[in-house]
Design an enzyme around this catalytic site. Sequence first.
Site, PDB file in Angstrom:
ATOM      1  N   LYS A 190      30.431 -30.243  -9.842  1.00 21.37           N
ATOM      2  CA  LYS A 190      32.020 -30.733 -10.187  1.00 21.37           C
ATOM      3  C   LYS A 190      32.565 -29.439 -10.718  1.00 21.37           C
ATOM      4  O   LYS A 190      33.514 -28.294 -10.588  1.00 21.37           O
ATOM      5  CB  LYS A 190      31.433 -30.956 -11.285  1.00 21.37           C
ATOM      6  CG  LYS A 190      30.531 -32.439 -10.957  1.00 21.37           C
ATOM      7  CD  LYS A 190      30.556 -33.676 -12.136  1.00 21.37           C
ATOM      8  CE  LYS A 190      30.203 -35.123 -10.830  1.00 21.37           C
ATOM      9  NZ  LYS A 190      30.983 -35.770 -11.027  1.00 21.37           N
ATOM     10  N   ILE A 191      31.852 -28.491 -11.746  1.00 16.94           N
ATOM     11  CA  ILE A 191      32.094 -26.529 -11.536  1.00 16.94           C
ATOM     12  C   ILE A 191      32.633 -25.984 -10.936  1.00 16.94           C
ATOM     13  O   ILE A 191      33.905 -25.845 -11.268  1.00 16.94           O
ATOM     14  CB  ILE A 191      30.898 -26.450 -12.802  1.00 16.94           C
ATOM     15  CG1 ILE A 191      30.432 -27.096 -13.821  1.00 16.94           C
ATOM     16  CG2 ILE A 191      31.105 -24.940 -13.202  1.00 16.94           C
ATOM     17  CD1 ILE A 191      29.294 -26.717 -14.986  1.00 16.94           C
ATOM     18  N   ASP A 210      27.276 -23.401  -0.231  1.00 16.05           N
ATOM     19  CA  ASP A 210      26.531 -24.775  -0.579  1.00 16.05           C
ATOM     20  C   ASP A 210      25.626 -25.950   0.358  1.00 16.05           C
ATOM     21  O   ASP A 210      25.545 -25.134   1.383  1.00 16.05           O
ATOM     22  CB  ASP A 210      27.267 -26.091  -1.541  1.00 16.05           C
ATOM     23  CG  ASP A 210      26.914 -26.666  -2.682  1.00 16.05           C
ATOM     24  OD1 ASP A 210      24.898 -26.835  -2.833  1.00 16.05           O
ATOM     25  OD2 ASP A 210      26.964 -27.343  -3.868  1.00 16.05           O
ATOM     26  N   CYS A 241      25.374 -22.799  -9.284  1.00 18.81           N
ATOM     27  CA  CYS A 241      24.495 -23.056  -8.366  1.00 18.81           C
ATOM     28  C   CYS A 241      23.429 -23.744  -9.732  1.00 18.81           C
ATOM     29  O   CYS A 241      22.975 -22.447 -10.766  1.00 18.81           O
ATOM     30  CB  CYS A 241      24.072 -22.460  -7.290  1.00 18.81           C
ATOM     31  SG  CYS A 241      23.455 -21.016  -7.101  1.00 18.81           S
ATOM     32  N   THR A 268      27.577 -17.559 -15.103  1.00 20.52           N
ATOM     33  CA  THR A 268      28.259 -18.791 -16.080  1.00 20.52           C
ATOM     34  C   THR A 268      27.143 -20.333 -15.676  1.00 20.52           C
ATOM     35  O   THR A 268      27.060 -21.533 -16.403  1.00 20.52           O
ATOM     36  CB  THR A 268      29.228 -19.536 -16.375  1.00 20.52           C
ATOM     37  OG1 THR A 268      30.117 -20.232 -15.298  1.00 20.52           O
ATOM     38  CG2 THR A 268      30.649 -18.308 -16.888  1.00 20.52           C
ATOM     39  N   SER A 269      25.856 -19.641 -15.225  1.00 19.43           N
ATOM     40  CA  SER A 269      25.199 -21.036 -15.040  1.00 19.43           C
ATOM     41  C   SER A 269      23.822 -21.377 -15.154  1.00 19.43           C
ATOM     42  O   SER A 269      23.663 -21.575 -16.399  1.00 19.43           O
ATOM     43  CB  SER A 269      25.497 -20.983 -12.937  1.00 19.43           C
ATOM     44  OG  SER A 269      24.390 -22.724 -12.689  1.00 19.43           O
ATOM     45  N   ARG A 270      22.766 -19.818 -14.504  1.00 16.81           N
ATOM     46  CA  ARG A 270      21.018 -19.774 -15.684  1.00 16.81           C
ATOM     47  C   ARG A 270      21.205 -18.117 -15.125  1.00 16.81           C
ATOM     48  O   ARG A 270      21.590 -17.719 -14.386  1.00 16.81           O
ATOM     49  CB  ARG A 270      20.043 -21.178 -14.074  1.00 16.81           C
ATOM     50  CG  ARG A 270      20.392 -22.583 -14.429  1.00 16.81           C
ATOM     51  CD  ARG A 270      19.939 -22.452 -15.800  1.00 16.81           C
ATOM     52  NE  ARG A 270      20.237 -24.305 -16.500  1.00 16.81           N
ATOM     53  CZ  ARG A 270      21.663 -24.580 -16.149  1.00 16.81           C
ATOM     54  NH1 ARG A 270      22.425 -23.592 -17.003  1.00 16.81           N
ATOM     55  NH2 ARG A 270      21.607 -25.999 -17.448  1.00 16.81           N
ATOM     56  N   ASP A 294      27.661 -14.695 -18.951  1.00 15.07           N
ATOM     57  CA  ASP A 294      26.867 -15.861 -20.245  1.00 15.07           C
ATOM     58  C   ASP A 294      25.942 -16.526 -20.173  1.00 15.07           C
ATOM     59  O   ASP A 294      25.518 -17.496 -21.314  1.00 15.07           O
ATOM     60  CB  ASP A 294      27.874 -17.658 -19.994  1.00 15.07           C
ATOM     61  CG  ASP A 294      28.555 -18.200 -21.513  1.00 15.07           C
ATOM     62  OD1 ASP A 294      28.775 -17.476 -22.418  1.00 15.07           O
ATOM     63  OD2 ASP A 294      27.600 -19.487 -20.891  1.00 15.07           O
ATOM     64  N   GLU A 299      16.936 -14.835 -21.871  1.00 10.13           N
ATOM     65  CA  GLU A 299      17.895 -15.814 -22.950  1.00 10.13           C
ATOM     66  C   GLU A 299      16.549 -16.151 -24.362  1.00 10.13           C
ATOM     67  O   GLU A 299      17.640 -16.301 -25.358  1.00 10.13           O
ATOM     68  CB  GLU A 299      19.137 -15.557 -22.417  1.00 10.13           C
ATOM     69  CG  GLU A 299      18.971 -17.345 -22.495  1.00 10.13           C
ATOM     70  CD  GLU A 299      20.075 -18.390 -21.778  1.00 10.13           C
ATOM     71  OE1 GLU A 299      20.465 -19.406 -22.435  1.00 10.13           O
ATOM     72  OE2 GLU A 299      20.251 -17.498 -21.119  1.00 10.13           O
ATOM     73  N   HIS A 331      26.199 -17.556 -23.978  1.00 14.60           N
ATOM     74  CA  HIS A 331      25.668 -18.695 -22.989  1.00 14.60           C
ATOM     75  C   HIS A 331      26.262 -20.301 -24.582  1.00 14.60           C
ATOM     76  O   HIS A 331      26.406 -21.239 -24.989  1.00 14.60           O
ATOM     77  CB  HIS A 331      24.350 -19.345 -23.458  1.00 14.60           C
ATOM     78  CG  HIS A 331      23.966 -20.511 -22.606  1.00 14.60           C
ATOM     79  ND1 HIS A 331      22.769 -20.114 -22.396  1.00 14.60           N
ATOM     80  CD2 HIS A 331      23.944 -21.952 -21.938  1.00 14.60           C
ATOM     81  CE1 HIS A 331      22.579 -21.295 -21.368  1.00 14.60           C
ATOM     82  NE2 HIS A 331      23.400 -22.383 -21.193  1.00 14.60           N
TER      83      HIS A 331
END
Length: 365
Positions: A190-191, A210, A241, A268-270, A294, A299, A331
């Site tokens: 979705k993102i 993907d 992802c 901006t994921s993991r 992010d 972290e 984050h």
Amino acid sequence: MPDWLNKNIHDRQLASSVKQMYALLFFRTSTKNLPHMKVIFFSSKAYDKQFFKEANNPYGFDLRFLEVPLTPATAVLAKGHDVVCVFVNDTVSADILQELAAQGVKLIALRCAGFNNVDLKAAAALGIKVVRVPAYSPYSVAEHTMALILTLNRKTHRAYNRVKEGNFALNGLMGFDLFGKTAGLIGLGKIGLCTARILKGFGCRVLGYDVAETPEMQEIGIEFTDLDTLYKESDIISLHCPLTPQTHHIINKTAINKMKKGVMLINTSRGALVDTKAVIVGLKNEQISYLGLDVYEEEAHLFFEDLSNKVIQDDVFMRLLSFNNVLITGHQAFFTSNALQSIAEVTLQNIVAYAQQEELQNEVK
């Protein structure tokens, strides 16, 4: 809401208000005989309390908020609670799950999409269910991704500080047109799809990778490709992802060496999708010209806390901060009122489904 009414309401704001009214009436009816549930929150902040208390009005659950994270030392605080609600940096390991089971906890409610911090096998063995919020506001993360891209490109953060000091020189602030550039997206959930739509609006060519291609990707105009092609042709690479054993350090020395010289890399994921030490080498040899993060793989001991009066002990993180072409946010990509409201509502609905012994649509197994 009745179909005849839904079809005849053309004003979006009015339609939204009417739908909320019907939803509230439905909740009042469906939750009249709802079992009393005691929920304890770990790593909670003032904004968590605000949104969860508002969303809890139809249910009347007993909510207890703790600022401390879930650790082996704090797990005992869950005694007497039915549900433990945790966030991305809480540890839900096998030993902690054993302690929670001993305290009578039956459900782990993640108020986030990621679940890599939970030992799912241990939870299943102990009979503890795990639920999550698979999607809240994909726009929040996609738009923050664009904020990082635009800020790094046009250097607005540096310009802001200069102007505050009366320095209006443009040296060192030159950017480039996004129009016509190639952006590669790794992960098209979705993102990722929201990000693709925004990039297409800027006039970018969008490559995507993907596990499988979908018709929606084709409708947006994403060119589905393999990772090597994406690395080779992308001016901007953005990660969207999930973190799995297969995607851990997907951005490593080998991947970086395949990228265009001067690439912009965004995550901006993991955090653990990126091998941070390899990225630092890429920054030093100018293979990577822009880095926007992010999230950060270590972290857990940094983000969501005010450490301004302390000496940060993470040397790798501090090395990242020394580069003037690196932009790091703590984050906050998810942090919009829309997303927080959705997270609270879905989390509580997950608990409702468990309390009423219904199918857990958002269960993680």
